[in-house]
Design a protein around this motif. Structure first.
Motif, short mmCIF file in Angstrom:
data_model
loop_
_atom_site.label_atom_id
_atom_site.label_comp_id
_atom_site.label_asym_id
_atom_site.label_seq_id
_atom_site.Cartn_x
_atom_site.Cartn_y
_atom_site.Cartn_z
N PHE A 1 -16.40 1.57 -8.42
CA PHE A 1 -16.78 0.53 -7.88
C PHE A 1 -17.04 -0.80 -9.35
N ASN A 2 -16.39 -0.29 -10.32
CA ASN A 2 -16.41 -1.51 -11.70
C ASN A 2 -15.81 -2.73 -11.02
N GLY A 3 -16.54 -3.61 -11.27
CA GLY A 3 -15.88 -5.14 -10.42
C GLY A 3 -14.53 -5.49 -11.18
N TYR A 4 -13.75 -5.30 -12.52
CA TYR A 4 -12.38 -5.43 -12.08
C TYR A 4 -11.66 -5.02 -10.93
N CYS A 5 -12.06 -3.34 -10.78
CA CYS A 5 -11.87 -2.46 -9.94
C CYS A 5 -12.00 -3.33 -7.80
N GLN A 6 -12.91 -3.43 -8.29
CA GLN A 6 -13.33 -4.02 -6.61
C GLN A 6 -12.86 -5.89 -6.77
N VAL A 7 -12.68 -6.76 -8.03
CA VAL A 7 -11.70 -7.84 -7.30
C VAL A 7 -10.54 -7.99 -7.73
N ILE A 8 -9.72 -6.81 -8.73
CA ILE A 8 -7.95 -7.12 -9.38
C ILE A 8 -7.53 -6.52 -7.86
N ILE A 9 -7.66 -4.95 -8.53
CA ILE A 9 -7.28 -3.77 -7.84
C ILE A 9 -7.04 -3.52 -6.31
N ASN A 10 -8.25 -3.73 -5.91
CA ASN A 10 -8.76 -3.32 -4.37
C ASN A 10 -7.37 -4.08 -3.65
N PRO A 11 -7.69 -5.70 -4.13
CA PRO A 11 -6.83 -6.48 -3.00
C PRO A 11 -4.94 -6.49 -3.45
N LYS A 12 -4.39 -5.34 -4.72
CA LYS A 12 -3.52 -5.23 -4.94
C LYS A 12 -2.85 -3.58 -3.99
N LEU A 13 -3.87 -2.33 -3.84
CA LEU A 13 -3.97 -1.43 -3.22
C LEU A 13 -4.08 -1.48 -1.95
N ALA A 14 -4.49 -2.60 -1.14
CA ALA A 14 -4.64 -3.43 0.52
C ALA A 14 -3.15 -3.58 0.43
N LYS A 15 -2.75 -4.14 -0.12
CA LYS A 15 -1.40 -4.74 0.06
C LYS A 15 -0.08 -4.19 0.31
N VAL A 16 -0.21 -3.08 -1.02
CA VAL A 16 0.07 -2.08 -0.68
C VAL A 16 0.26 -0.58 0.64
N ARG A 17 -0.87 -0.78 0.58
CA ARG A 17 -1.33 0.21 2.11
C ARG A 17 -0.05 -0.52 2.71
N LYS A 18 -1.06 -1.54 2.98
CA LYS A 18 -0.16 -2.50 4.04
C LYS A 18 1.33 -2.26 4.73
#
Length: 179
Positions: free
Chosen positions: A154-171
């Motif tokens: 829930f760290n801001g960096y994780c929410q803003v930067i890492i989550n979109p990258k993980l979403a792309k990888v999951r896709k």
């Protein structure tokens, strides 16, 4: 498990938290360690590396079982998990410590890395600037950086930067992910 059934890549693609978060979710990845490498300073720490004066890159050491996840998938994920077309920059992170680089352990890995760059280039409009650098001493990053996303989702960096990258990888790579 014997060491002959594993392979290890050293890869730098911006902030190590991002690649660490990606690789920890991949079936067949046995270990991920955040490290500093590619620089001239002995015993670097996060503060000195972030100053841009040590020459080190933030990198991950990914150990995997190629019988479960092929090396080309590990390398495809590398190019999916960061932008290899920006020199010394990943988003808001700017400096040589955020460069896109690969550190082959031997000539076989060097060839594999060169092939991976050539394979990935058609996926990007701009030229890939990922460098293939001579392997250097690895300096383990502080404990705080190991599995940063897992420990602080829930760290801001994780929410803003890492989550979109993980979403792309999951896709694109869901079949290779554990969760």
């Amino acid at each position: 498990m014997s060491s002959s059934s594993t392979e290890t890549f050293v890869l730098a693609g911006g902030c190590f938290w991002c690649l660490d978060a990606v690789y920890r979710r991949v079936r067949g990845v046995l270990d991920v360690r955040s490290v500093y490498t590619g620089g001239q300073t002995e015993h670097p720490d996060y503060e000195s590396v972030c100053s841009g004066t040590t020459g080190h890159a933030e990198a991950v050491v990914v150990t995997f079982d190629p019988m479960i996840v092929p090396a080309d998938v590990i390398l495809d994920l590398f190019f999916t998990g960061h932008d290899p077309t920006t020199l010394n920059r990943q988003g808001y992170d700017v400096g040589t410590q955020y460069r896109s680089a690969m550190f082959p352990a031997n000539e076989q890995q060097r060839t594999l890395f060169e092939q991976a760059i050539n394979k990935a280039q058609p996926l990007f409009q701009d030229p890939i600037v990922t460098t293939i650098e001579e392997p250097q001493k690895l300096w383990e990053a502080e404990d705080f950086h190991q599995d940063f996303y897992g420990n602080q989702p829930f760290n801001g960096y994780c929410q803003v930067i890492i989550n979109p990258k993980l979403a792309k990888v999951r896709k694109d790579y869901a079949v290779w992910l554990t969760h």
